[in-house]
Design a protein around this motif. Structure first.
Motif, PDB file in Angstrom:
ATOM      1  N   TYR A  35       0.852  -1.176   0.000  1.00 27.14           N
ATOM      2  CA  TYR A  35       0.000   0.000   0.000  1.00 27.14           C
ATOM      3  C   TYR A  35       0.893   1.232   0.000  1.00 27.14           C
ATOM      4  O   TYR A  35       2.049   1.176   0.417  1.00 27.14           O
ATOM      5  CB  TYR A  35      -0.895   0.045   1.248  1.00 27.14           C
ATOM      6  N   GLN A  37       0.961   5.584   0.910  1.00 26.94           N
ATOM      7  CA  GLN A  37       0.301   6.732   1.535  1.00 26.94           C
ATOM      8  C   GLN A  37       1.127   7.972   1.244  1.00 26.94           C
ATOM      9  O   GLN A  37       2.205   8.157   1.822  1.00 26.94           O
ATOM     10  CB  GLN A  37       0.147   6.537   3.047  1.00 26.94           C
ATOM     11  N   GLN A  41      -2.372  12.044   3.079  1.00 25.64           N
ATOM     12  CA  GLN A  41      -3.501  11.494   2.340  1.00 25.64           C
ATOM     13  C   GLN A  41      -3.845  10.094   2.842  1.00 25.64           C
ATOM     14  O   GLN A  41      -3.259   9.597   3.793  1.00 25.64           O
ATOM     15  CB  GLN A  41      -3.172  11.473   0.840  1.00 25.64           C
ATOM     16  N   LYS A  42      -4.832   9.492   2.188  1.00 24.38           N
ATOM     17  CA  LYS A  42      -5.261   8.179   2.654  1.00 24.38           C
ATOM     18  C   LYS A  42      -4.337   7.087   2.159  1.00 24.38           C
ATOM     19  O   LYS A  42      -3.512   7.295   1.272  1.00 24.38           O
ATOM     20  CB  LYS A  42      -6.691   7.895   2.204  1.00 24.38           C
ATOM     21  N   VAL A  43      -4.478   5.928   2.745  1.00 23.37           N
ATOM     22  CA  VAL A  43      -3.702   4.760   2.355  1.00 23.37           C
ATOM     23  C   VAL A  43      -4.349   4.146   1.109  1.00 23.37           C
ATOM     24  O   VAL A  43      -5.569   3.930   1.083  1.00 23.37           O
ATOM     25  CB  VAL A  43      -3.674   3.738   3.507  1.00 23.37           C
ATOM     26  N   MET A  89       4.886   7.114   1.865  1.00 23.98           N
ATOM     27  CA  MET A  89       5.148   6.019   2.794  1.00 23.98           C
ATOM     28  C   MET A  89       4.608   4.766   2.131  1.00 23.98           C
ATOM     29  O   MET A  89       3.467   4.759   1.651  1.00 23.98           O
ATOM     30  CB  MET A  89       4.444   6.266   4.120  1.00 23.98           C
ATOM     31  N   PHE A  91       3.673   0.859   2.678  1.00 20.86           N
ATOM     32  CA  PHE A  91       3.399  -0.137   3.700  1.00 20.86           C
ATOM     33  C   PHE A  91       3.290  -1.522   3.059  1.00 20.86           C
ATOM     34  O   PHE A  91       2.602  -1.700   2.054  1.00 20.86           O
ATOM     35  CB  PHE A  91       2.061   0.143   4.402  1.00 20.86           C
TER      36      PHE A  91
END
Lengths: 118, 112
Positions: A35, A37, A41-43, A89, A91
Motif C-alpha cells: 500500500y 500513503q 492522504q489516505k492509504v 510512505m 506499507f
C-alpha cells in the motif's frame, strides 16, 4: 508476537533511480500486499501477491512497479525509475489468506518505508 | 462504487472528553468487513477492530467502542474519556475482494 518488518525505514533517492523496498511478512502468512500513503492522504492499495504471482493490482501499479518474492521470507517492491510523485510512505502487509467471497482476514501492516524522491 | 467516507478531517477535544469518529461506507457486496486502524505520529498502522456485516452488535474494548449500523451504512468509533495518547489519525477501511479501501482518515488531537 509475530510482526511484519520493513527495511529501510527511510530511503532517499534521486529521480530516475531504481529503488527496492523490502518486507518480511509474518512467516505463516500466504498473502502479501503493498500500500502507499502520500503525505497527509489516505492509504491506497497497490498490489496483492499470492503463490508467486500478482493477484490484483491497482491503476497506480503501472509498468514502473514490480514485486517479487525472491526467497522464502522476503517480499520486495521495486520502482524502476522513480518520479517525484512516488514520494510516499510504502506499507507492506500480510494475511493468512486473501479472503474474498465475502470473507476477510486481518491484514497485518509493517511500520512502513518512507520514500523521498528528490 | 465501493468507498469509505470519513467526513471529519480533524477533531480536537480536551482530555477526558468523549469523542466519536464517523465512518460511512458504500459497497455492492452483501457480505463485507469493516476495519478501523490507528496511525500514531510515528507512522505505523495499528489494527483496532474488524467487524463483519452479519454482526451488528456494538463492540466495546476498554475505552473504545464501535457502533455498526447497517441501515445507515455507518461504522462509528467512540473513544470514552480520551487521553493524550489517543492523538493520532484514525482510518476506517472496507474490504473489497483482496484489498482494503481506506477512508481519508480523521486526525484526532487530544489536548491536555
Amino acid at each position: 508476537e509475530p510482526e511484519v518488518t520493513q527495511t529501510p525505514s527511510h530511503q532517499v533517492t534521486q529521480m530516475g533511480q531504481e529503488v527496492i523496498l523490502r518486507c518480511v511478512p509474518i512467516s505463516n502468512h500466504l498473502y502479501f500486499y503493498w500500500y502507499r500513503q502520500i503525505l497527509g492522504q489516505k492509504v491506497e492499495f497497490l498490489v496483492s501477491f499470492y503463490n508467486n504471482e500478482i493477484s490484483e493490482k491497482s491503476e497506480i501499479f503501472d509498468d514502473q512497479f514490480s514485486v517479487e518474492r525472491p526467497d522464502g521470507s522476503n517480499f520486495t517492491l521495486k520502482i524502476r525509475s522513480t518520479k517525484l510523485e512516488d514520494s510516499a510512505m510504502y506499507f507492506c502487509a500480510s494475511s493468512e489468506e486473501a479472503g474474498g467471497w465475502g470473507f476477510s482476514y486481518e491484514q497485518y501492516f509493517g511500520p512502513g518505508t518512507r520514500l523521498t524522491v528528490t | 462504487a465501493q468507498k469509505v467516507t470519513q467526513a471529519q478531517t480533524e477533531i480536537s477535544v480536551v482530555e477526558k472528553e468523549d469523542v466519536t469518529l464517523d465512518c460511512v461506507y458504500e459497497t455492492r457486496d452483501t457480505t463485507y468487513y469493516l476495519f478501523w486502524y490507528k496511525q500514531p505520529p510515528s507512522g505505523e498502522l495499528v489494527f483496532l477492530i474488524r467487524r463483519n456485516s452479519f454482526d451488528e452488535q456494538n463492540e466495546i474494548s476498554g475505552r473504545y467502542s464501535w457502533n455498526f449500523q447497517k441501515s445507515t451504512s455507518s461504522f462509528n468509533f467512540t473513544i470514552t474519556a480520551s487521553q493524550v495518547v489517543d492523538s493520532a489519525v484514525y482510518f476506517c477501511a472496507l474490504n473489497v475482494d483482496q484489498k482494503l479501501v481506506f477512508g481519508q482518515g480523521t486526525r484526532l488531537t487530544i489536548n491536555p
